[in-house]
Design an enzyme around this catalytic site. Structure first.
Site: not given
Length: 171
Positions: A9, A31, A33, A121-125
């Site tokens: 984490d 995420g 953020d 950028s690997t999550g929702v992006y």
């Protein structure tokens, strides 16, 4: 510079600066953020609002970075950067690389020696994890910075494995 990979984490990292995979509004989100804003508390949002009212009325541009307090996080600062949304039809990898370079530049201006990055950028992006890992590790290795330690803090086993593969492939 020492580069380490950790599964865990990012909000628990005792470093000088934690990099936030922010959205351009700087007002928190999901995420990484959302986790940083929740754990860090209202002081981060307060500074983000002030940044929006002064320097970034239209939001923080993709690939750029800016710092705020870390609030209640065990870090001194949060460096917010806005990653690009992945698109098969357009090569946006220079913007993803810029997130890492600009975050390290901001860390340098703060005097930060230790920096923790998420997988930007690997999550929702939607950026493919293996490609994001390759870009992140290559960019950080080549960066001109005074930072002495970069930790890539990967939330799950899949991300950790992708970064490990990329590190091993890069030698």
């Amino acid at each position: 510079m020492e580069i380490t990979l950790i599964q865990g984490d990012i909000t628990e990292q005792a470093v000088d600066a934690v990099v936030n995979a922010a959205n351009s509004s700087l007002m928190g989100g999901g995420g990484v953020d959302g986790a940083i804003h929740r754990r860090g508390g209202p002081a981060i949002l307060e500074e983000c609002r002030a940044l929006r009212a002064s320097r970034y009325a239209d939001g923080l541009p993709t690939g750029q970075a800016v710092a705020t307090t870390a609030g209640r996080l065990p870090a001194r600062w949060v460096v917010h950067t806005v990653g690009p949304v992945y698109a098969r039809s357009e090569d946006r990898s220079p913007l993803l690389a810029s997130c890492h370079v600009e975050s390290l530049k901001v860390a340098d201006t703060l005097g930060a020696a230790t920096v923790a990055f998420p997988a930007i950028s690997t999550g929702v992006y939607g950026w493919p994890m293996d490609d994001a890992a390759r870009i992140a590790l290559t960019t950080v290795r080549q960066a001109s910075t005074s930072v002495t330690e970069v930790r890539f803090v990967l939330y799950d086993a899949e991300a950790y494995a992708a970064f490990t593969r990329a590190r091993d492939a890069l030698g």
